[in-house]
Design an enzyme around this catalytic site. Sequence first.
Site, PDB file in Angstrom:
ATOM      1  N   ASP A  83      46.953  42.166  37.198  1.00  0.00           N
ATOM      2  CA  ASP A  83      46.016  41.044  37.276  1.00  0.00           C
ATOM      3  C   ASP A  83      44.783  41.519  38.034  1.00  0.00           C
ATOM      4  O   ASP A  83      44.894  42.260  39.013  1.00  0.00           O
ATOM      5  CB  ASP A  83      46.648  39.857  37.999  1.00  0.00           C
ATOM      6  CG  ASP A  83      47.746  39.187  37.197  1.00  0.00           C
ATOM      7  OD1 ASP A  83      47.739  39.306  35.958  1.00  0.00           O
ATOM      8  OD2 ASP A  83      48.615  38.534  37.802  1.00  0.00           O
ATOM      9  N   ASP A 127      46.913  36.373  30.460  1.00  0.00           N
ATOM     10  CA  ASP A 127      47.223  35.093  31.115  1.00  0.00           C
ATOM     11  C   ASP A 127      46.322  33.980  30.589  1.00  0.00           C
ATOM     12  O   ASP A 127      46.772  32.866  30.335  1.00  0.00           O
ATOM     13  CB  ASP A 127      47.044  35.202  32.626  1.00  0.00           C
ATOM     14  CG  ASP A 127      48.001  36.185  33.278  1.00  0.00           C
ATOM     15  OD1 ASP A 127      49.054  36.487  32.686  1.00  0.00           O
ATOM     16  OD2 ASP A 127      47.680  36.656  34.387  1.00  0.00           O
TER      17      ASP A 127
END
Length: 171
Positions: free
Chosen positions: A120, A139
């Site tokens: 991320d 995501d």
Amino acid sequence: MNPTLRRVVAIATLVYLIDRATKFWVVEVLDLRSRGHVAVLDPWFNLTMAWNQGINFGLFDMGPDAGRWALIGLALAICAGLLFWARRRTGVMDALGVGLIIGGALGNVWDRIRYGAVADFLNFSVPGVRNPFAFNVADAAIFLGAVLLLIFAREPAPRKSQSGGRARKRR
């Protein structure tokens, strides 16, 4: 393969490739894993490296190996279930939603296999309030796909009558 499944596969492939390209650039080329943080439009948008071993926002983090393979299996099972569901759908929004979810899920599965966790790095904040959470393209695709399915997948798939045509709705 029916038209809806072709759309799902095309969208999922595109999302997967975009996700892989952005993660390769951030992790391997920019070497954000060593740098940790790169101010882009500080404080609004920054690249901040985070390795997520759980699901969104680190929920259900079960450690490096305990949950890794369980989450991979769960993601693949959800992808298979969505493909099974989508084959009976005809809407473009159904295909878009399912394709976004599958492409994002497969992008995160690849990270779990390759790195042991999901990479991320996208971080949005506002002045005075630093957001501690980061996310990635996969995501965002999963979230958007789920929202699209919640909004547009309310009608049941049309059923075929025994004569081969579409059945009329009863009033």
